[in-house]
Design a protein around this motif. Structure first.
Motif, PDB file in Angstrom:
ATOM      1  N   GLN A  28     -41.196   8.800  15.448  1.00  0.00           N
ATOM      2  CA  GLN A  28     -41.178   7.368  15.152  1.00  0.00           C
ATOM      3  C   GLN A  28     -39.778   6.747  15.156  1.00  0.00           C
ATOM      4  O   GLN A  28     -39.623   5.575  15.432  1.00  0.00           O
ATOM      5  CB  GLN A  28     -41.893   7.114  13.815  1.00  0.00           C
ATOM      6  CG  GLN A  28     -43.394   7.393  13.945  1.00  0.00           C
ATOM      7  CD  GLN A  28     -44.099   7.400  12.617  1.00  0.00           C
ATOM      8  OE1 GLN A  28     -43.840   8.254  11.772  1.00  0.00           O
ATOM      9  NE2 GLN A  28     -44.999   6.457  12.417  1.00  0.00           N
ATOM     10  N   ARG A  29     -38.782   7.536  14.801  1.00  0.00           N
ATOM     11  CA  ARG A  29     -37.388   7.080  14.931  1.00  0.00           C
ATOM     12  C   ARG A  29     -36.589   8.268  15.437  1.00  0.00           C
ATOM     13  O   ARG A  29     -36.930   9.405  15.180  1.00  0.00           O
ATOM     14  CB  ARG A  29     -36.759   6.696  13.581  1.00  0.00           C
ATOM     15  CG  ARG A  29     -37.595   5.878  12.675  1.00  0.00           C
ATOM     16  CD  ARG A  29     -37.027   5.945  11.266  1.00  0.00           C
ATOM     17  NE  ARG A  29     -35.839   5.099  11.122  1.00  0.00           N
ATOM     18  CZ  ARG A  29     -35.154   4.999   9.980  1.00  0.00           C
ATOM     19  NH1 ARG A  29     -35.503   5.707   8.917  1.00  0.00           N
ATOM     20  NH2 ARG A  29     -34.116   4.218   9.896  1.00  0.00           N
ATOM     21  N   GLY A  30     -35.491   7.962  16.090  1.00  0.00           N
ATOM     22  CA  GLY A  30     -34.620   9.033  16.534  1.00  0.00           C
ATOM     23  C   GLY A  30     -35.203   9.807  17.695  1.00  0.00           C
ATOM     24  O   GLY A  30     -36.247   9.458  18.237  1.00  0.00           O
ATOM     25  N   THR A  31     -34.509  10.878  18.083  1.00  0.00           N
ATOM     26  CA  THR A  31     -34.981  11.730  19.169  1.00  0.00           C
ATOM     27  C   THR A  31     -35.065  13.156  18.648  1.00  0.00           C
ATOM     28  O   THR A  31     -34.102  13.680  18.083  1.00  0.00           O
ATOM     29  CB  THR A  31     -34.014  11.644  20.381  1.00  0.00           C
ATOM     30  OG1 THR A  31     -34.024  10.301  20.857  1.00  0.00           O
ATOM     31  CG2 THR A  31     -34.447  12.578  21.496  1.00  0.00           C
ATOM     32  N   LEU A  32     -36.251  13.752  18.831  1.00  0.00           N
ATOM     33  CA  LEU A  32     -36.456  15.131  18.388  1.00  0.00           C
ATOM     34  C   LEU A  32     -36.047  16.064  19.519  1.00  0.00           C
ATOM     35  O   LEU A  32     -36.396  15.844  20.671  1.00  0.00           O
ATOM     36  CB  LEU A  32     -37.936  15.324  18.024  1.00  0.00           C
ATOM     37  CG  LEU A  32     -38.323  16.677  17.427  1.00  0.00           C
ATOM     38  CD1 LEU A  32     -37.606  16.928  16.105  1.00  0.00           C
ATOM     39  CD2 LEU A  32     -39.851  16.742  17.215  1.00  0.00           C
ATOM     40  N   ARG A  33     -35.271  17.094  19.158  1.00  0.00           N
ATOM     41  CA  ARG A  33     -34.778  18.002  20.200  1.00  0.00           C
ATOM     42  C   ARG A  33     -35.156  19.440  19.898  1.00  0.00           C
ATOM     43  O   ARG A  33     -35.247  19.838  18.731  1.00  0.00           O
ATOM     44  CB  ARG A  33     -33.251  17.907  20.301  1.00  0.00           C
ATOM     45  CG  ARG A  33     -32.786  16.557  20.722  1.00  0.00           C
ATOM     46  CD  ARG A  33     -31.334  16.561  21.160  1.00  0.00           C
ATOM     47  NE  ARG A  33     -31.074  15.310  21.871  1.00  0.00           N
ATOM     48  CZ  ARG A  33     -30.874  14.137  21.264  1.00  0.00           C
ATOM     49  NH1 ARG A  33     -30.869  14.050  19.954  1.00  0.00           N
ATOM     50  NH2 ARG A  33     -30.669  13.058  21.985  1.00  0.00           N
ATOM     51  N   GLN A  34     -35.354  20.204  20.944  1.00  0.00           N
ATOM     52  CA  GLN A  34     -35.554  21.635  20.789  1.00  0.00           C
ATOM     53  C   GLN A  34     -34.349  22.188  20.042  1.00  0.00           C
ATOM     54  O   GLN A  34     -33.212  21.806  20.317  1.00  0.00           O
ATOM     55  CB  GLN A  34     -35.663  22.284  22.173  1.00  0.00           C
ATOM     56  CG  GLN A  34     -36.129  23.705  22.103  1.00  0.00           C
ATOM     57  CD  GLN A  34     -36.230  24.341  23.486  1.00  0.00           C
ATOM     58  OE1 GLN A  34     -36.078  23.671  24.501  1.00  0.00           O
ATOM     59  NE2 GLN A  34     -36.468  25.632  23.504  1.00  0.00           N
ATOM     60  N   GLY A  35     -34.599  23.060  19.063  1.00  0.00           N
ATOM     61  CA  GLY A  35     -33.491  23.613  18.286  1.00  0.00           C
ATOM     62  C   GLY A  35     -33.235  22.866  16.983  1.00  0.00           C
ATOM     63  O   GLY A  35     -32.561  23.381  16.092  1.00  0.00           O
ATOM     64  N   ASP A  36     -33.800  21.654  16.859  1.00  0.00           N
ATOM     65  CA  ASP A  36     -33.648  20.901  15.604  1.00  0.00           C
ATOM     66  C   ASP A  36     -34.314  21.650  14.457  1.00  0.00           C
ATOM     67  O   ASP A  36     -35.325  22.335  14.654  1.00  0.00           O
ATOM     68  CB  ASP A  36     -34.320  19.518  15.708  1.00  0.00           C
ATOM     69  CG  ASP A  36     -33.435  18.485  16.391  1.00  0.00           C
ATOM     70  OD1 ASP A  36     -32.234  18.771  16.569  1.00  0.00           O
ATOM     71  OD2 ASP A  36     -33.947  17.409  16.748  1.00  0.00           O
ATOM     72  N   ILE A  37     -33.785  21.454  13.242  1.00  0.00           N
ATOM     73  CA  ILE A  37     -34.444  22.008  12.069  1.00  0.00           C
ATOM     74  C   ILE A  37     -35.243  20.893  11.405  1.00  0.00           C
ATOM     75  O   ILE A  37     -34.690  19.834  11.088  1.00  0.00           O
ATOM     76  CB  ILE A  37     -33.426  22.604  11.084  1.00  0.00           C
ATOM     77  CG1 ILE A  37     -32.744  23.797  11.773  1.00  0.00           C
ATOM     78  CG2 ILE A  37     -34.098  23.062   9.803  1.00  0.00           C
ATOM     79  CD1 ILE A  37     -31.483  24.217  11.111  1.00  0.00           C
ATOM     80  N   VAL A  38     -36.554  21.126  11.248  1.00  0.00           N
ATOM     81  CA  VAL A  38     -37.416  20.071  10.710  1.00  0.00           C
ATOM     82  C   VAL A  38     -38.108  20.529   9.431  1.00  0.00           C
ATOM     83  O   VAL A  38     -38.338  21.718   9.224  1.00  0.00           O
ATOM     84  CB  VAL A  38     -38.498  19.631  11.729  1.00  0.00           C
ATOM     85  CG1 VAL A  38     -37.876  19.047  12.974  1.00  0.00           C
ATOM     86  CG2 VAL A  38     -39.425  20.775  12.079  1.00  0.00           C
ATOM     87  N   VAL A  39     -38.420  19.542   8.588  1.00  0.00           N
ATOM     88  CA  VAL A  39     -39.272  19.769   7.428  1.00  0.00           C
ATOM     89  C   VAL A  39     -40.481  18.871   7.596  1.00  0.00           C
ATOM     90  O   VAL A  39     -40.332  17.684   7.869  1.00  0.00           O
ATOM     91  CB  VAL A  39     -38.562  19.389   6.108  1.00  0.00           C
ATOM     92  CG1 VAL A  39     -39.440  19.741   4.913  1.00  0.00           C
ATOM     93  CG2 VAL A  39     -37.212  20.071   5.996  1.00  0.00           C
ATOM     94  N   ALA A  40     -41.694  19.468   7.442  1.00  0.00           N
ATOM     95  CA  ALA A  40     -42.926  18.677   7.506  1.00  0.00           C
ATOM     96  C   ALA A  40     -43.753  19.055   6.293  1.00  0.00           C
ATOM     97  O   ALA A  40     -44.247  20.174   6.204  1.00  0.00           O
ATOM     98  CB  ALA A  40     -43.695  18.964   8.788  1.00  0.00           C
ATOM     99  N   GLY A  41     -43.874  18.127   5.349  1.00  0.00           N
ATOM    100  CA  GLY A  41     -44.540  18.469   4.093  1.00  0.00           C
ATOM    101  C   GLY A  41     -43.759  19.571   3.411  1.00  0.00           C
ATOM    102  O   GLY A  41     -42.550  19.448   3.211  1.00  0.00           O
TER     103      GLY A  41
END
Ligand code: GDP
Length: 518
Positions: free
Chosen positions: A215-228
């Motif tokens: 929804q905002r920004g650009t998601l990239r392979q290698g990014d560290i994400v938190v979901a819930g």
């Protein structure tokens, strides 16, 4: 929460982004057909190697170069589940109404959902290829629900389409792009990504897989994400054609691999600077979830949320249900539906199914077996409600059979917290009935619990059974129209297009704004 919100974007950083569209409507009106047909309008659809994948959402490119993202999770489920979690993913709703069937109960529900979410509607009058259909009748029916289409002088765009014959799909897409322009949809692609989980699953070979709408920004392979409460490094990203991609800009749905577990649909997904930060956020959220579960446990073993927690933990192998309904046909239909729902891990068992209001003995039965009570178009006696509250037995009220199935199925799969689809506002007792010229029957009532509110939904209960469901046309105190009447006060109420009210009936007032069950 933990300072997660990044700095707000400046005007100069914002760039146009594609609209995100949800298609809603009554069953069999053509949602799936329309989603399939629209998907095939993609200019890249015939490219070599493009095999469409179902990931819960897809994006198409138009000949003009414009793009549109469609959410294609079945039914209203995703929409309501996400809203219950406070997530808003949709910019607009395309309301499909079959020209041969007209406005139906789920059409009205969809209108309410869209209103509650404050997103604009575009009406797609479908199946116009069928002989003898009357799209104008649909326009008139929509009027009764305060949806005024452009051809009747209103502001809601309408397009006559045929999903199966592919008529006017281009017009529908134009309408979507026009609406997008009006909404001025923009996002900053140059920042760490944020988005929402649309769908998720545990894949045998690939591990946890989540579809995230950026929804905002650009998601990239290698990014560290938190979901819930889950987190991880994005090991791979795939688009809706199953192609590996390295970058996902705003409004693009992508499947991500590499999470520690399966986040629920509607969870917020955010990129963080490093693993330490991800772990910290995840642990904080887990602690909070445990605290909530402990609270729910205290509330009793028969509540759906508590059952859900036990099923997720593998501690519960059976969902027991007591069914009470208004007529025998409904009892049978619900028992038959529930009978098909169990799976190898968790069975569904109907302890009791009968016609009539919910009594103390139903609650005791449920209590003894940790069962939930499904009440279809019936209500509990005051004593039964009190006992249920004291004993922590959950009574779930329904008026649509598929919603019963939907909730219990989710529970069995341990997938998603069932949401309460409506909010109880209050009860009023009918003390007297008057005949008023031009208005019809007016019920002189006393509010006995909660509040009654103008504009809310109402049901008329006779001996605990729902005999009418509709809207209030008047709500008065003495001679004045009022917005709301509180517990203990008297008022006059009348229904829109309904007259069969008797002394002793009870009027139930509710709101359909979706709220979380917890
Ligand atoms: P959903 O339940 O809203 O997803 O509806 P479906 O897409 O499954 O469609 C229900 C039925 O209506 C199917 O048999 C479709 O083939 C049929 N249908 C859908 N769109 C059209 C249309 O534009 N014209 C005609 N004649 N039939 C349609």
């Amino acid at each position: 929460e933990l300072g997660l919100e990044g700095a707000p974007d400046t005007e100069a950083e914002l760039q146009p982004r594609p609209p995100v569209v949800t298609i809603m409507g009554h069953v069999d009106h053509g949602k799936t057909s329309l989603l399939d047909a629209l998907r095939q309008t993609d200019v890249a659809a015939h490219e070599a190697g493009g095999i469409t994948q179902h990931i819960g959402a897809y994006q198409i490119e138009l000949p003009s170069g414009g793009k549109v993202t469609f959410i294609d999770t079945p039914g209203h489920e995703a929409f309501t589940a996400m809203r219950a979690r406070g997530a808003s993913v949709t910019d607009m709703v395309v309301l499909v109404v079959a020209a041969d069937d007209g406005v139906m109960p789920q059409t009205v529900e969809a209108i309410r959902h869209a209103r509650a979410a404050n997103v604009p509607l575009i009406v797609a009058i479908n199946k116009i290829d069928k002989p003898g259909v009357r799209p104008d009748r649909v326009r008139q029916e929509l009027l009764q629900h305060e949806v005024v289409v452009e051809s009747l002088g209103g502001e809601t765009q309408e397009v006559e389409v045929s999903a199966t014959q592919r008529i006017n799909l281009d017009k529908l897409l134009e309408a979507i792009l026009l609406q997008a322009e009006i909404l001025d949809l923009r996002a900053n692609p140059n920042r760490p990504a944020e988005g929402t989980v649309i769908e998720s699953k545990l894949d045998r070979g690939r591990g946890p897989v989540a579809t995230v709408l950026v929804q905002r920004g650009t998601l990239r392979q290698g990014d560290i994400v938190v979901a819930g409460t889950e987190w991880g490094r994005v090991r791979a990203m795939l688009d809706d054609r199953g192609r590996q991609i390295k970058e996902a800009p705003p409004s693009l749905p992508v499947e991500i691999l590499g999470l520690s577990g399966v986040p629920a649909a509607g969870e917020h997904c955010i990129v963080v600077p490093d693993e330490a930060r991800a772990r910290e956020i995840s642990e904080y959220r887990q602690r909070r979830a445990r605290e909530k579960a402990a609270l729910a446990a205290g509330a009793g073993r028969g509540t759906l949320n508590e059952m859900l927690a036990r099923i997720q933990a593998g501690e519960q192998k059976e969902v027991a249900v007591v069914v009470k309904a208004d007529v025998q046909g409904s009892v049978e239909a619900i028992v038959a539906t529930l009978g098909k729902l169990g799976n190898e891990e968790v069975k569904v068992r109907v302890l009791h199914g009968a016609v009539g209001q919910i009594t103390e003995s139903d609650v005791q039965l449920a209590k003894a077996s940790n069962a939930v009570i499904v009440a279809f178009n019936v209500r509990a006696t005051a004593q039964a409600r009190e006992l249920a509250q004291r004993e922590g037995v959950e009574i779930r009220y329904y008026s649509i059979i598929y919603e019963v199935a939907d909730d219990i199925e989710k529970l069995v799969k341990g997938r998603l917290a069932p949401v309460q689809r409506e909010k109880f506002l209050g009860y009023a007792q009918v003390l007297q009935v008057f005949d008023v010229k031009k208005v019809g029957k007016v019920a002189g009532c006393r509010v006995t619990e909660g509040v009654v509110r103008r504009g809310a939904g109402v049901r008329l209960l006779r001996d605990g059974v729902v005999i009418h469901q509709g809207e209030l046309s008047t709500l008065r105190r003495f001679k004045d129209d009022v917005r709301e009447v509180q517990n203990g006060y008297e008022c006059g109420m009348s229904f829109a297009n309904y007259d069969d009210i008797k002394v002793g009936d009870v009027i139930e007032c509710y709101e359909t704004e979706t709220v979380a069950a917890a």
